[in-house]
Design a protein around this motif. Sequence first.
Motif, mmCIF file in Angstrom:
data_model
loop_
_atom_site.group_PDB
_atom_site.id
_atom_site.type_symbol
_atom_site.label_atom_id
_atom_site.label_comp_id
_atom_site.label_asym_id
_atom_site.label_seq_id
_atom_site.Cartn_x
_atom_site.Cartn_y
_atom_site.Cartn_z
ATOM 1 N N ASN A 1 -1.322 16.983 -3.136
ATOM 2 C CA ASN A 1 -1.393 16.562 -1.734
ATOM 3 C C ASN A 1 -0.231 17.107 -0.908
ATOM 4 O OD1 ASN A 1 -3.765 15.175 -1.999
ATOM 5 N ND2 ASN A 1 -2.822 13.173 -2.263
ATOM 6 N N ASP B 1 0.676 11.165 0.070
ATOM 7 C CA ASP B 1 -0.620 11.132 0.767
ATOM 8 C C ASP B 1 -0.341 10.867 2.241
ATOM 9 O OD1 ASP B 1 -3.207 10.901 1.675
ATOM 10 O OD2 ASP B 1 -3.873 9.581 0.058
ATOM 11 N N ASP C 1 -1.758 11.851 4.960
ATOM 12 C CA ASP C 1 -2.896 11.506 5.816
ATOM 13 C C ASP C 1 -3.193 10.012 5.755
ATOM 14 O OD1 ASP C 1 -3.194 14.153 6.572
ATOM 15 O OD2 ASP C 1 -4.712 14.579 5.058
ATOM 16 N N GLU C 2 -3.063 9.431 4.565
ATOM 17 C CA GLU C 2 -3.300 7.996 4.418
ATOM 18 C C GLU C 2 -2.194 7.191 5.105
ATOM 19 O OE1 GLU C 2 -5.221 4.428 3.046
ATOM 20 O OE2 GLU C 2 -5.825 6.457 3.620
ATOM 21 N N ARG D 1 -2.958 7.143 8.685
ATOM 22 C CA ARG D 1 -4.050 6.213 8.975
ATOM 23 C C ARG D 1 -3.573 4.759 8.941
ATOM 24 N NH1 ARG D 1 -7.366 2.750 6.908
ATOM 25 N NH2 ARG D 1 -6.377 2.838 4.851
ATOM 26 N N ILE D 2 -2.772 4.430 7.928
ATOM 27 C CA ILE D 2 -2.333 3.047 7.752
ATOM 28 C C ILE D 2 -1.494 2.563 8.927
ATOM 29 C CG2 ILE D 2 -0.816 1.553 6.384
ATOM 30 C CD1 ILE D 2 -1.725 3.106 3.909
ATOM 31 N N ARG E 1 0.828 -1.204 0.000
ATOM 32 C CA ARG E 1 0.000 0.000 0.000
ATOM 33 C C ARG E 1 0.865 1.258 0.000
ATOM 34 N NH1 ARG E 1 -3.623 2.865 -2.044
ATOM 35 N NH2 ARG E 1 -4.595 4.380 -0.674
ATOM 36 N N ILE F 1 1.032 4.373 -2.728
ATOM 37 C CA ILE F 1 0.954 5.788 -2.346
ATOM 38 C C ILE F 1 2.177 6.535 -2.860
ATOM 39 C CG2 ILE F 1 1.096 7.380 -0.366
ATOM 40 C CD1 ILE F 1 -0.586 5.337 1.199
#
Length: 249
Positions: free
Chosen positions: A232, A139, A141-142, A145-146, A59, A63
């Motif tokens: 971003n 990204d 923010d992602e 979160r991850i 992931r 990104i």
Amino acid sequence: MNETIKTQLNHRTIRKFTNEEIKDEDFKLMLEAANHAPTSVGLQRYSIVRIKDQKIKDRLAIIGGQDYMKDARELLIFIVDLYRNARIGTEKGEDISLFNSIDLFFQGVSDSFIACQNLVIAAESLGYGTNYFGNIYNDIDEVIRIIKLPKLTFPLIGLGIGVPNQNPQLKPRMPLDKKVFTNEYKIFDSYLDELKDYDEVMRTYYDLREANKRVDYFTSQVVTQSKKMSHNRKKLIKSIQKQGFDLHL
């Protein structure tokens, strides 16, 4: 010249690794080297998230837009960490606002980068290759979160480590007299004139990300890379504030 400096002067970014695992004792030594790096007033305002789950690596590679990120034998994310010290403070009855200032954030930034570079030197001295990943900012923010970061933490840089499976050219660097000054900052009349020789040197360099293709002039890259900044990345300040940092003096 001692072996440490030889290692530093021979640094290359490695993007392809073998499937060989990093020895446990070697990895522990790298972490100890990071742990013994200097930190601002000794308060160690950083932490490291070790990514072992291949799905998370995959992931993060998506990104970052760099497929080889997922192939690093070890993938580390260095983070500013004011959360730990804030918890210590609140448990002692202090207000959390004592621990979220822009000053402390930048101390965490410097602590993180110094620790990361210490680890890089240790890894390369042991024969491993490394690769910094600034692509997490595509990204952020992602990424937060991850890897489930709490407030008052922020991911700064990724680092891939492994046994090299390539031998890239040593990338030319700008001459020291163009970026090392005495007593005051030096402003040149024309930077294009000052860097024309370096531009020619860079034209002889092959970046293995684009096999058999020479890179463009350094001065051209300055403009090209600046134009490529993703939308971003322009929102980083908002992401930092969302993590609970007070960026006002």
